[in-house]
Structure formats: C-alpha cells, structure tokens
Design a protein around this motif. Structure first.
Motif, PDB file in Angstrom:
ATOM      1  N   GLY A 166      40.695  38.620  52.108  1.00  0.00           N
ATOM      2  CA  GLY A 166      40.848  37.003  51.607  1.00  0.00           C
ATOM      3  C   GLY A 166      40.856  36.211  52.592  1.00  0.00           C
ATOM      4  O   GLY A 166      40.491  34.984  52.084  1.00  0.00           O
ATOM      5  N   ASP A 214      33.848  30.111  43.931  1.00  0.00           N
ATOM      6  CA  ASP A 214      35.153  30.790  43.587  1.00  0.00           C
ATOM      7  C   ASP A 214      36.070  30.554  44.380  1.00  0.00           C
ATOM      8  O   ASP A 214      36.055  30.936  45.479  1.00  0.00           O
ATOM      9  N   ASN A 215      37.122  29.843  43.917  1.00  0.00           N
ATOM     10  CA  ASN A 215      38.408  29.492  45.037  1.00  0.00           C
ATOM     11  C   ASN A 215      39.016  30.573  45.252  1.00  0.00           C
ATOM     12  O   ASN A 215      39.864  30.692  46.261  1.00  0.00           O
ATOM     13  N   ALA A 216      39.145  31.617  44.454  1.00  0.00           N
ATOM     14  CA  ALA A 216      40.008  32.985  44.584  1.00  0.00           C
ATOM     15  C   ALA A 216      39.168  34.044  43.973  1.00  0.00           C
ATOM     16  O   ALA A 216      39.627  34.550  42.886  1.00  0.00           O
ATOM     17  N   ARG A 272      42.214  25.457  50.397  1.00  0.00           N
ATOM     18  CA  ARG A 272      40.695  25.342  50.558  1.00  0.00           C
ATOM     19  C   ARG A 272      39.990  24.115  49.628  1.00  0.00           C
ATOM     20  O   ARG A 272      39.025  23.899  50.183  1.00  0.00           O
ATOM     21  N   ASN A 287      39.945  29.875  40.011  1.00  0.00           N
ATOM     22  CA  ASN A 287      40.291  31.175  39.339  1.00  0.00           C
ATOM     23  C   ASN A 287      41.879  31.416  39.810  1.00  0.00           C
ATOM     24  O   ASN A 287      42.382  32.391  39.273  1.00  0.00           O
ATOM     25  N   ASN A 288      42.575  30.629  40.730  1.00  0.00           N
ATOM     26  CA  ASN A 288      43.852  30.721  40.863  1.00  0.00           C
ATOM     27  C   ASN A 288      44.263  29.139  41.465  1.00  0.00           C
ATOM     28  O   ASN A 288      43.698  28.790  42.415  1.00  0.00           O
ATOM     29  N   THR A 334      45.897  31.677  54.271  1.00  0.00           N
ATOM     30  CA  THR A 334      45.734  32.982  53.324  1.00  0.00           C
ATOM     31  C   THR A 334      47.046  33.925  53.951  1.00  0.00           C
ATOM     32  O   THR A 334      47.280  34.007  54.896  1.00  0.00           O
ATOM     33  N   ASP A 386      46.869  28.559  43.169  1.00  0.00           N
ATOM     34  CA  ASP A 386      47.685  28.994  43.975  1.00  0.00           C
ATOM     35  C   ASP A 386      46.664  29.124  45.285  1.00  0.00           C
ATOM     36  O   ASP A 386      47.059  29.123  46.594  1.00  0.00           O
ATOM     37  N   ALA A 387      45.311  28.889  45.325  1.00  0.00           N
ATOM     38  CA  ALA A 387      44.382  28.948  46.291  1.00  0.00           C
ATOM     39  C   ALA A 387      43.940  27.302  46.513  1.00  0.00           C
ATOM     40  O   ALA A 387      42.715  27.282  46.194  1.00  0.00           O
ATOM     41  N   ALA A 429      38.053  33.101  52.109  1.00  0.00           N
ATOM     42  CA  ALA A 429      38.514  31.820  52.454  1.00  0.00           C
ATOM     43  C   ALA A 429      37.643  31.053  53.380  1.00  0.00           C
ATOM     44  O   ALA A 429      37.281  29.715  53.352  1.00  0.00           O
TER      45      ALA A 429
END
Length: 461
Positions: free
Chosen positions: A405, A396-398, A314, A307-308, A339, A310-311, A409
């Motif tokens: 946050g 979900d990664n984000a 992880r 879902n992002n 994070t 930029d994450a 993570a």
C-alpha cells in the motif's frame, strides 16, 4: 514555546558524560571525595545513569551521566535528554564526554526535552536549562528546535482549532516572520485555477479547501516542499471506524513537517529559493462529498478512479505536485501522513522515503544517521505500476488487495512528477505513540532534520 539555551553568564553545574568502558580512568582522575561518592552510590556509567555529586555545603557540585556502551546507545537516541529528566531544576553545562555530532544531538535533545503543549492545560514550567556547549553552532540548534516545536504544536492542535483556515493562518504567520511571499487559492477558485482534486476532496466540508503557496529567497538552487494538509480525515463516504479516526487530527502532519523544515531553512538563511505548497482540506461528509467510483480529472489531465474516499491524501498531493513540477525545481520533496501500510512496514519511529535518485538516497540515509533522524529507503517498484491502473481511468487511488500500500501510493504520486530532476516522497507517521527521550507522546517531526542536513549536498550549496 521558546527553546533556547541559557544565557552564558548564568551560574551552572558541570555535567560529565562518561562511557562505561572509560569510567575507571575518568574516576581515577577525580578527587578522592568524588570517587568515594560515586562508589557509595553504585555508579557504573550505565546508559542514562545519573549521579549528583555534592560539594561541602551539600549543593550539587557536578552531575555525572553514564553513556553506557556503544551497543546500548545504538538502540536509541537522545540519551542525554533521558538523563536530564532525572536532574533537579537548574542550569547546567556539558563539561566533557561528547564532541561533534554526538554533542549537537545531545544539545538538541536537551532543548526538545523541555517541550510542552500548553494550549489547553497549564503545566509546570520547565526549569532545566542548558548553556551552549562549546563547539556547536547554537543558532543552528535553536533553529532546528524551534522548527520542531512548530511542527509539534500544529499536529497536537485538534481539528476544532486547526482546520484549513487555522492552518492557513499559521502558514501566513510563518511567511510573515521570514518575509516570504504568499498566495492562497480557496474554494471554487481551485476549479478556475485548475486544482480540481483539491477541490473535490475538500468540498464537502463547511471549511473551504485551499492551496497555500509560499516563496522565499531570490538566489541559489530551487527547492519545493509539498506537505499534505488534511486537517481532519473522516474517511469521507468510506467512513473510518472510530478506532481509526481517533488520531486524524494528525493527518496534516506532512504540512506541519514541511512548515517546520521551512522555518529551519529560512531562519538559517540557506542560499536557495524555497517554495512551500500545502493543500489544506478537511475530508468531510455531506451530500456534495466525492464518491467511490467517481472519476476525477487532475491538474495534469490524468484521470483518477476513486475506489476509496479514504485514500484522499494522494489526490490533494497530486494536484500540488503537478503544480510544483511545472516550475521544474532542482529538488522536489513531498511529505505526508499517507498510508497505514508504511506503519505496518517500519513502525512509528522510522520515516520511509522513496526516490529514484540513488545519489540522493545515499545522501539522505547518511544525513539521517548523522543527526539522529532515522530514515528507511523504500522502492519505487516499477512492476507494481499495473496495480494503480484500473482500466476505466488512467489511475486508481486505492488498488484492491491491500498489497504494497505504501509503494502503490508513492507510485501514484510519482505519476505527477516527470520534469523535476530530483524527487523524494516521505510517508511519515508524525506521531509519537509512547513518550521517549526528547519526544513526549504526541505530534512529532520526522525527516525534517535529515533533509536539512542533506541539502548542501543535494543542492550543491
């Protein structure tokens, strides 16, 4: 650069470290000429205060350094390093005033205060040397300092010269120095070796993603270190704004820190079996970049909805952790500049860590305090597990909303470790935003010295 103590035979100037509360008694024990000089200079032993006392020829006879009061010392660390910056070039030895852990911290701080990053600009060489203080383990302090220098140099090097290949080169050089065995899985071989999320994150870069694997030691308990090696993070298709991208050369700070820690462990010859895993990638952008709402299947067969992009840290850590967990080491530690939420929570100076093991948490906390490497325990908060479950995939990664946050993570990573008896995750910053004693602005190790100090108790060495 080398961080070593001065040779014993070198002539040196004595350093007297004096607490504010004991200054009158100490002063009374000195020759009248010393007392008069200190009084004339208004010296009162405030923290960091320095006074050079000359001999009859005008050359320094001694250096007197104020150690202040306990309340003042509690607000910082490496106080002798700050005082040393006020001394003229020369060789010194600590004559009196400190012992035990405080003396070791002072010696380490002095060595680290000489750190310079000189790859791109020549600097005046540090000419402030310290002899080995009596009562400390010089080899240990030098090994710790050298590990910290390795970490700083790696982080400070820009991505133009510290991509996945260059990080691999440094990794292999470290292994060769200590006679460790290595394996590198690179490019599309990551898919055949079932490391699909490392491949997904790094495939858009023209610098191939890879997993670096080092093993050292043939006896003792097993310790595995996993470090995030994102050599530069654009944010991927969820591209970062310029203000957030400016420091992304440090996004391999987890890798740099575990490599520095590994150097300390191997140099000191700890009786353990060490494994170091570094997923080394660049999160770049081109037509093959992974996309928001892609669903990735991890090494562990857990599916992850992106879902992002930029994450990404992880994601690469998850495959490496799953691989590490298959070996069931006695202790597994991951370190990552993971994070921004961790920075909001505790700022740049504290290294937050997560573990379900209360005994290990207590050992780490005590160890961090003992060696001036401050840590702060954060919770694996089970009620937030639902936040990392998107419904369409396992994970979900984000998670949306932005709450907790750093915790979410860490919970994500914990899903990939279910066999190892002791696991801890460190969400470090890896950067010193403003110069401080023994820590110039730039890359910095966090948590490594605390972990090193904790290992005898954590692993029953």
């Amino acid at each position: 650069m080398s961080v070593k103590f001065a040779k014993e035979e070198t002539p040196s100037i004595p350093v007297y470290i004096v607490e504010a509360g004991g200054f009158d008694d100490w002063s009374a024990s000195q020759p009248a000429s010393v007392t008069a000089w200190l009084k004339a200079n208004g010296f009162a032993a405030a923290l960091g205060e320095v006074c050079l006392v000359p001999d009859k020829t005008g050359m320094p006879e001694m250096a007197v350094v104020g150690y202040g009061k306990p309340a003042a010392r509690a607000r910082g660390r490496f106080h002798l390093a700050k005082a040393a910056a006020a001394l003229p070039a020369g060789t010194y030895h600590i004559q009196s005033g400190l012992e035990g852990a405080a003396l070791e911290e002072a010696a380490l701080g002095w060595l680290l205060s000489g750190y310079q990053f000189t790859r791109y600009r020549q600097q005046k060489p540090n000419k402030l040397r310290l002899k080995v203080p009596e009562g400390i383990d010089a080899a240990r302090v030098e090994a710790i300092a050298a590990g910290e220098v390795l970490t700083r140099d790696l982080i400070n090097t820009p991505a133009s010269d510290m991509g996945p290949q260059e990080l691999e080169d440094a990794f292999l050089a470290l292994a060769a120095e200590h006679g460790a065995k290595t394996q590198v899985v690179m490019g599309d071989d990551l898919l055949t070796q079932n490391l699909p999320m490392i491949h997904a994150v790094g495939r858009a870069s023209d610098r191939a993603p890879r997993l670096l694997d080092m093993r050292w030691g043939d006896a003792g308990p097993t310790l595995t270190l996993v470090g995030k090696g994102v050599c530069f993070d654009t944010g991927g298709l969820n591209i970062k704004p310029g203000s957030s991208m400016g420091l992304m050369k440090k996004d391999m700070g987890g890798a740099a820190t575990v490599m520095g820690l590994a150097h300390m462990i191997m140099t000191l010859g700890l009786k353990l079996r060490l494994r170091v895993l570094v997923p080394a990638v660049e999160n770049a952008i081109n037509g093959s970049a992974f996309r928001p709402q892609d669903i990735l299947t991890s090494r562990k067969r857990l599916t992850v909805e992106v879902n992002n992009t930029d994450a990404e840290g992880r994601l690469v850590l998850a495959d490496a952790l799953a691989l590490a967990d298959e070996d069931v080491p006695d202790c597994l530690i991951s370190m990552a500049t993971l994070t921004g939420a961790a920075r909001v929570a505790v700022g740049p100076d504290l290294a937050p860590y997560y573990t379900d093991d209360d005994s290990m948490a207590a050992i780490l906390a005590d160890s961090g305090a003992a060696v001036a490497d401050p840590l702060w325990r954060m919770p694996f908060w089970d009620p937030y597990e639902s936040m990392i479950e998107p419904g369409i995939a396992d994970l979900d990664n984000a998670p949306a909303g932005g709450f907790a946050g750093s915790i979410t993570a860490a919970l994500f990573l914990r899903r990939f470790v279910d066999q190892t008896p002791r696991y801890a995750h460190f969400d470090i910053y890896g950067w010193q935003p403003n110069a401080a004693p023994a820590r110039p602005k730039g890359g910095v190790g966090q948590g490594a010295r605390a972990i090193l100090e904790s290992l005898p108790k954590v692993l029953d060495l």
